[in-house]
Design an enzyme around this catalytic site. Sequence first.
Site, PDB file in Angstrom:
ATOM      1  N   GLU A 289       2.680   4.941  -4.053  1.00 17.33           N
ATOM      2  CA  GLU A 289       2.766   5.816  -5.156  1.00 17.33           C
ATOM      3  C   GLU A 289       4.150   6.557  -5.306  1.00 17.33           C
ATOM      4  O   GLU A 289       4.525   6.898  -6.362  1.00 17.33           O
ATOM      5  CB  GLU A 289       1.737   7.021  -4.992  1.00 17.33           C
ATOM      6  CG  GLU A 289       0.270   6.345  -5.302  1.00 17.33           C
ATOM      7  CD  GLU A 289      -0.220   5.586  -3.913  1.00 17.33           C
ATOM      8  OE1 GLU A 289       0.351   5.801  -2.802  1.00 17.33           O
ATOM      9  OE2 GLU A 289      -0.982   4.539  -4.143  1.00 17.33           O
TER      10      GLU A 289
ATOM     11  N   ASP B  21       0.893  -1.350   0.018  1.00 16.03           N
ATOM     12  CA  ASP B  21       0.036  -0.105   0.164  1.00 16.03           C
ATOM     13  C   ASP B  21       0.762   1.417   0.027  1.00 16.03           C
ATOM     14  O   ASP B  21       2.157   1.370   0.288  1.00 16.03           O
ATOM     15  CB  ASP B  21      -1.070  -0.151   1.255  1.00 16.03           C
ATOM     16  CG  ASP B  21      -1.680   1.028   1.325  1.00 16.03           C
ATOM     17  OD1 ASP B  21      -2.208   1.363   0.098  1.00 16.03           O
ATOM     18  OD2 ASP B  21      -2.486   1.365   2.384  1.00 16.03           O
TER      19      ASP B  21
ATOM     20  N   ASP C 143      -8.633   2.759  -2.589  1.00 14.69           N
ATOM     21  CA  ASP C 143      -9.833   3.431  -1.878  1.00 14.69           C
ATOM     22  C   ASP C 143     -11.134   3.755  -2.594  1.00 14.69           C
ATOM     23  O   ASP C 143     -11.403   4.909  -2.695  1.00 14.69           O
ATOM     24  CB  ASP C 143      -9.302   4.613  -0.903  1.00 14.69           C
ATOM     25  CG  ASP C 143      -8.306   4.004   0.045  1.00 14.69           C
ATOM     26  OD1 ASP C 143      -7.965   2.740   0.098  1.00 14.69           O
ATOM     27  OD2 ASP C 143      -7.343   4.900   0.504  1.00 14.69           O
TER      28      ASP C 143
HETATM   29  C1  GLC Z   1      -4.853   3.066   2.710  1.00 15.04           C
HETATM   30  C2  GLC Z   1      -5.242   1.910   1.934  1.00 15.04           C
HETATM   31  C3  GLC Z   1      -6.548   0.907   2.685  1.00 15.04           C
HETATM   32  C4  GLC Z   1      -5.855   0.737   4.102  1.00 15.04           C
HETATM   33  C5  GLC Z   1      -5.506   2.172   4.733  1.00 15.04           C
HETATM   34  C6  GLC Z   1      -4.645   1.806   5.886  1.00 15.04           C
HETATM   35  O1  GLC Z   1      -6.055   3.846   2.697  1.00 15.04           O
HETATM   36  O2  GLC Z   1      -5.603   2.150   0.653  1.00 15.04           O
HETATM   37  O3  GLC Z   1      -6.810  -0.031   2.047  1.00 15.04           O
HETATM   38  O4  GLC Z   1      -7.114   0.265   4.620  1.00 15.04           O
HETATM   39  O5  GLC Z   1      -4.469   2.818   3.852  1.00 15.04           O
HETATM   40  O6  GLC Z   1      -3.608   1.066   5.896  1.00 15.04           O
END
Ligand code: GLC
Length: 894
Positions: free
Chosen positions: A481, A478, A554
């Site tokens: 980017e 995650d 998200d």
């Molecule tokens: C980001 C991710 C999401 C995750 C959050 C906390 O928003 O895209 O899926 O739950 O971070 O880690």
Amino acid sequence: MTTPEDQSTTQLRRSGTPFARGRLPLLTAGIALACTLTLPMIASAQPTPDPDKDLTAKQAQKIERERRVQLAANEANAQRAVNPGDEVPLDKSKLQNLKVGKTTATSDGVKLEMGSFVGLVRFVSADVVKVTIQAAGQPAYKSVAVVKDRIKKVSIKRSKSSSTYTMKTSGVTVRIALNKFGVTMLDKAGRVINADDSRFGSGYQDGKPYVFKKTDKGEAFYGFGEQTKGLNKRGDSIGMWNTDHYAYEADAKYIYASIPFFTGLKSTGAYGIFFDNTHHSMYEMASEADDYYYFYANGGELNYYFINGPKMGDVLERYTQLTGRYQQPPEWSLGWEQSHWGYFPGSKILDVAKGYRERKIPLDAMNMDIDYMDGWRVFTWGKNWGDQNQIDDELESMGVKTIAINDPGVKKESGYWLSEEGTDKGYWATNPDGSNYEGAVWPGTAYFPDFSRADVRAWWAGQLPKLTDKGVDGIWLDMNEPADFVGPNHTLPLNVEFSKGTKQHTEIHNIYGFWNTVATYEGLKKAKPNDRAFVFSRDMYAGSQRYAALWSGDNVSNWDHLKLTLPLNMNAGLSGVPHVGNDIGGFVGDTTPELFARWIESGSFAPFARVHYDNSFQPDQQCQEPWCLGSEVEDIARRYVSLRYSLLPYTNTAFHNSTKDGRPVQQALVYQFQNDSAVRNISDQFMWGDSIMVAPVVTEGATSREVYLPQGNDWIDWWTGEKHSGGQTITKAAPLDVMPIYVKAGSVISTREVQQHTGQNDFTNVAFNVFLGNGKASGTLYEDDGKTEAYKKGAYNTYATTVTTKSNGSMSVSTKKTHAGYASKLKTYDIVLRGDLPVLGGSGAAKVSPTKAAINSSASTSGVRIVKTDAKNNTVTVRVPINTRNVTIAFEGK
Ligand code: GLC
């Protein structure tokens, strides 16, 4: 070390803004007011941190939380933070006019001298042409995406006139205009497949590489990786800049991944273009005029590949030969997963897994979000999380795998070994003055590992045992980017440096996630050498498919988002990424029972199927496990997730096909039916593998939907067995528990018994579901151990099943092993005759009741027997010992 998560994951995130049920909190007056009231800092958007003071996790989370509230409410100042900031249009008044001087034949093409520039037009293979324009003397660009730049030596026939230089291979002819550089690609019949638009040409405008192409009015465009909006990208303005776009709008230009590859489809067939440039790039796909399109980047070199068709499948096969293919995933990763940001402590994960088992909804993996970490420090475990070894043991005893999230940002903190080691070794991205760049993510002020360096990747890979030793099976990547809560435009400043100061963020940004994935994949492989590594990532570049699956970040619990998962996944598939999925039910906001039910139906046919949600913004803290929204939704989940599990042999086969030729698993109809012009813009139906068509209901309140049945085939209703001819739109009744599914007549679909998890039972019996088309059917099955890499050394089997009917109505079913290499546990196979059984005798034949079906005597003596006749569902099941390769089934009364 402090452990902010211990008190805060729940506490901090509970004071949010209420969202409207089932949709984003659109700006209703009340909600706008609520935002204003709870967020006094909106006007200044992001508080400027004191550069001399490190942010705590709490402060960092506050900043991000405020941004998220604004984004969810679609506030303009927050929207600005998800624009890349440097989208500067091409200045068409300043385009180059590159005139070709000397031409020199090379073994793979031609070198063109064009003043201070050099052009190279080279054949990677007979059907793939690489076009390069670079400053003279510049070293060759080293691509991260391309695995094979010289696939095959080709024989080239050349000719030259005063105005053109022509090269012809067995696949394609390239005509190069010399007076103003431009290429025209022609097929074997001499028809133009693709041509530069000579009014604009190709070259560099103030350092921006650009290419203009002509387009026909009817040309459609597909691919571009992860995209919002519809399937066909004609008319769209597309940008590639990996963007942490929380609660993205259904037409957002920038979301997480950048795969600069697309397919054009026109009357001459399909071709592909891969613009191998990692900088922020833009694609105006006939968005300005109907007769041209163009693409350009903010920097870097002009390198693109033209990929010949004429079939969409040819293009994808060649593109994935160039950039690599997805590997056979572990079978458990094709099961169902559950996730939530907020499962804390770890025992909560166990409760949810048990909930699945109690309710007989199959489940293969639980995901752990950042809740498990010690203060969101990567590669740590929070002290209040619980005993992870014990949690893992319990999960394992239930047959549930564990996936852990992993973020790239490393908390800046003395005493935290990762932070100290990385600092000592100089492993972080740096400022132009050489100091370490400090941004902020969940743990507070953070460094960003420079994954573009092999030594940093190896170091990172070496950390993976901190997770795998505690039973982690797969990794969820995650924030790569990379997201930065305090950086301009929510990422690192563009002048941050990588590769020991030799590269800037402008070039690395879109491949930061790529390199993060490589490091993780390699770490996982090393930590668990006997297992297939499963990694899924929020960010990708072309070539990432060699290492990971993609998940679309998200998204929002609303109908528009459910709708957009379909073209998004299909376009990812058409971009070489077959394993793709979305947060089922939506991540942001509350879902409704109806929306969740429809999303589960559709999501059970997503290559990567995971429910994930964040309810911290909702005052009601609504949960999103399949049983949270009433028994009807729960029943639907059981039904569709079970269907997913019964189809696993078929789905594994679809993934196997993908490893062979890059074929998508969730296929756009146009991939198989490109000559049927009616499918070109269909965004809400797809093929699941080669033979099943799925038409999810994605409209609120709908109890029926129109389904287009592509030409050239009959289609059989999965649920009723009813047959329809292709080339028409039908209306299918679709009450809440029905998602329309059709099988291409003439297919054999492999299924197995439903398991609660993929490793529950040995695969001892496969059902070949026969859906006749013109009295025939065929299908293939792939089988391996589902876990290890042994398949790469040939430890797998493939089977081909062929069904033919004779004029007397009897059927011959032959099953051949087409590859033998795996010690199969299959003991029997079932021939399940499905669909419109009366057609067995050919059209107009007398109806034959399935209850009268009988096996011919010779077959029955060798252990073949009818195990089930089901008049209600119009099916007959015949069980056959695995070594009986040919069976004839006769019908009484015929
Ligand atoms: C980001 C991710 C999401 C995750 C959050 C906390 O928003 O895209 O899926 O739950 O971070 O880690």
